[in-house]
Design an enzyme around this catalytic site. Structure first.
Site, PDB file in Angstrom:
ATOM      1  N   HIS A 196      92.731 -48.312 -18.865  1.00  0.00           N
ATOM      2  CA  HIS A 196      93.405 -47.793 -17.677  1.00  0.00           C
ATOM      3  C   HIS A 196      92.544 -47.920 -16.419  1.00  0.00           C
ATOM      4  O   HIS A 196      91.312 -47.788 -16.471  1.00  0.00           O
ATOM      5  CB  HIS A 196      93.741 -46.308 -17.872  1.00  0.00           C
TER       6      HIS A 196
ATOM      7  N   ASN B 125     107.861 -43.359 -19.095  1.00  0.00           N
ATOM      8  CA  ASN B 125     107.027 -42.997 -20.242  1.00  0.00           C
ATOM      9  C   ASN B 125     107.552 -41.747 -20.944  1.00  0.00           C
ATOM     10  O   ASN B 125     106.830 -41.113 -21.719  1.00  0.00           O
ATOM     11  CB  ASN B 125     105.587 -42.750 -19.785  1.00  0.00           C
TER      12      ASN B 125
ATOM     13  N   HIS C 229      99.350 -43.006 -24.294  1.00  0.00           N
ATOM     14  CA  HIS C 229     100.624 -43.555 -24.751  1.00  0.00           C
ATOM     15  C   HIS C 229     100.839 -43.375 -26.255  1.00  0.00           C
ATOM     16  O   HIS C 229     101.870 -43.792 -26.782  1.00  0.00           O
ATOM     17  CB  HIS C 229     100.718 -45.028 -24.369  1.00  0.00           C
TER      18      HIS C 229
ATOM     19  N   ASP D  83      91.405 -42.666 -24.811  1.00  0.00           N
ATOM     20  CA  ASP D  83      92.554 -42.285 -24.010  1.00  0.00           C
ATOM     21  C   ASP D  83      93.811 -42.460 -24.861  1.00  0.00           C
ATOM     22  O   ASP D  83      94.246 -43.581 -25.131  1.00  0.00           O
ATOM     23  CB  ASP D  83      92.622 -43.160 -22.758  1.00  0.00           C
TER      24      ASP D  83
ATOM     25  N   SER E  38      98.605 -49.625 -22.394  1.00  0.00           N
ATOM     26  CA  SER E  38      99.801 -49.319 -21.622  1.00  0.00           C
ATOM     27  C   SER E  38     100.591 -50.534 -21.179  1.00  0.00           C
ATOM     28  O   SER E  38     101.783 -50.409 -20.865  1.00  0.00           O
ATOM     29  CB  SER E  38      99.419 -48.500 -20.380  1.00  0.00           C
TER      30      SER E  38
ATOM     31  N   LYS F  78     103.686 -37.972 -20.214  1.00  0.00           N
ATOM     32  CA  LYS F  78     104.382 -39.100 -20.857  1.00  0.00           C
ATOM     33  C   LYS F  78     105.297 -38.540 -21.948  1.00  0.00           C
ATOM     34  O   LYS F  78     106.324 -37.966 -21.639  1.00  0.00           O
ATOM     35  CB  LYS F  78     103.358 -40.117 -21.336  1.00  0.00           C
TER      36      LYS F  78
ATOM     37  N   GLU G  61      91.459 -47.254 -24.733  1.00  0.00           N
ATOM     38  CA  GLU G  61      92.752 -46.623 -24.985  1.00  0.00           C
ATOM     39  C   GLU G  61      93.070 -46.796 -26.461  1.00  0.00           C
ATOM     40  O   GLU G  61      92.680 -47.785 -27.078  1.00  0.00           O
ATOM     41  CB  GLU G  61      93.856 -47.287 -24.157  1.00  0.00           C
TER      42      GLU G  61
END
Length: 382
Positions: free
Chosen positions: A123, A36, A201, A198, A173, A231, A169
């Site tokens: 997640h 990541n 990413h 979240d 991910s 990340k 998210e």
């Protein structure tokens, strides 16, 4: 006695092996298509120099205690002040990692009598926090705003009177797709709900200065965002940003914050420097976006795979055994690509998760796709 106890765990491991789901640690090897480290900051000189300078001026490696005891270092507070300004929030709070931060938020903030609606593909840390928390929680179909609203309406019809929380998210991910944040915020406003986003990413990669996909909603009093530092930022830890009241509540009522040793002050230094790099070196983000576009075109032309439009590109294979065989073939050719199997992803969707970073260039991507086409064809013949 001990042998009998251990046999139970050994039987579980053997069962996982029969299903091709046994996990093993593997060393780093080959070109990076699995990390990541999207912007290539983990080993960049500027981050290393910032940490070295901190050590030279006496910054300790360890925090020595929790933030509420002697573990509250100036470096923590400097990072939080910088992050709050960077992300347009009233306050930021630094945690040791994204997993514990998600778990902390969802076990501390949603209260008994509240409803937490969680995207089914969010997640694992969000799922664990939901299960361990005080609020009632339900899952909603992935990226389905109507499904979330239906869950809220059903709960209200059954007598639910508390506050609604929605957890998602911004960039997922394992699929690399985006949450419909604008529609989710409108939904939250209609129901006077809170949203936990979240940005793990998305931070560093998307939005102005890499501020994430929820950048348009910065500063709102019903949104709490999580920005991981391990990340794209190349360090470790996580920043929770949002209303001051919610962050102050976490300091006073969040057990994973109160009772954990604080993150290393050196990681606070590294994370702050990484945020500065996001502003100072936009060319990193631009180069990554060029790589994402190039890889998307190549995958569409060579494999007929629809590009995800992000730095995370799944290649869905389905069968566990075939997925791991293709991953092994790619690794043998020098490309570090890992197979992802249930329960990390839903049954029947085992996949290769191709991660695009500045640790590779377009030539490496072309060579990887050549190897991928060959490995898939060879495994089709078996």
């Amino acid at each position: 006695m001990n042998e009998a106890l251990l046999a139970r765990y050994e039987a579980t491991l053997q069962g996982l092996a029969r299903k091709d789901r046994l996990r093993r640690l593997a060393p780093r090897a080959g070109l990076d298509f699995s990390s990541n480290d999207y912007l290539g900051l983990a080993a960049c000189k500027r981050l290393g120099d910032a940490v070295a300078a901190a050590i030279a001026r006496g910054t300790p490696v360890g925090a020595t205690g929790s933030r509420l005891l002697r573990g509250n270092a100036p470096e923590h507070e400097e990072l939080e002040a910088h992050a709050a300004a960077f992300f347009g929030a009233e306050r930021a709070l630094f945690f040791g990692g994204g997993y514990i931060a998600n778990f902390a938020i969802l076990t501390a903030l949603p209260q008994k009598g509240d409803l937490l609606v969680l995207d089914e593909l969010a997640h694992a840390s969000m799922h664990e926090g939901a299960r361990a928390g005080r609020a009632e929680f339900v899952l909603a179909a992935h990226n389905d705003v109507d499904a979330i609203e239906d869950q809220i309406a059903c709960w209200r019809a059954e007598g639910g009177v508390g506050r609604v929380w929605i957890a998602v998210e911004s960039l997922y991910s394992m699929d690399g797709d985006r949450a419909p944040l604008e529609s989710l915020v409108a939904l939250a406003d209609r129901h006077e709900a809170f949203i936990v986003v979240d940005e793990a990413h998305a931070t560093g990669v998307w939005g102005p200065d890499g501020r994430g996909l929820a950048v348009a909603f910065e500063g709102r009093d019903n949104i709490l965002a999580l920005h991981t530092c391990g990340k794209a930022l190349g360090a470790s830890g996580a920043l929770v940003t949002g209303p001051r009241t919610l962050c102050d509540y976490l300091i006073n009522r969040c057990r994973p914050f109160i009772y954990a040793t604080a993150p290393s002050p050196l990681m606070a230094v590294a994370a702050r420097e990484a945020l500065a790099i996001l502003s100072d070196e936009p060319e990193r983000r631009l180069r990554l976006h060029e790589i994402i576009a190039f890889a998307g075109r190549q995958l569409a032309e060579r494999l007929g795979t629809a590009p995800s439009g992000s730095q995370i590109q799944p290649i869905i294979i389905g069968d566990n055994r075939r997925t791991m065989a293709v991953a092994a073939a790619l690794q043998a050719r020098g490309f570090d690509i890992r197979g992802i199997r249930p329960p990390t992803v839903p049954e029947g969707t085992s996949r290769l998760r191709i991660s695009l970073t500045l640790n590779v260039d377009q030539a490496a991507i072309s060579a990887m796709i050549d190897a991928l086409v060959e490995a898939l064809a060879q495994n089709d013949q078996r």
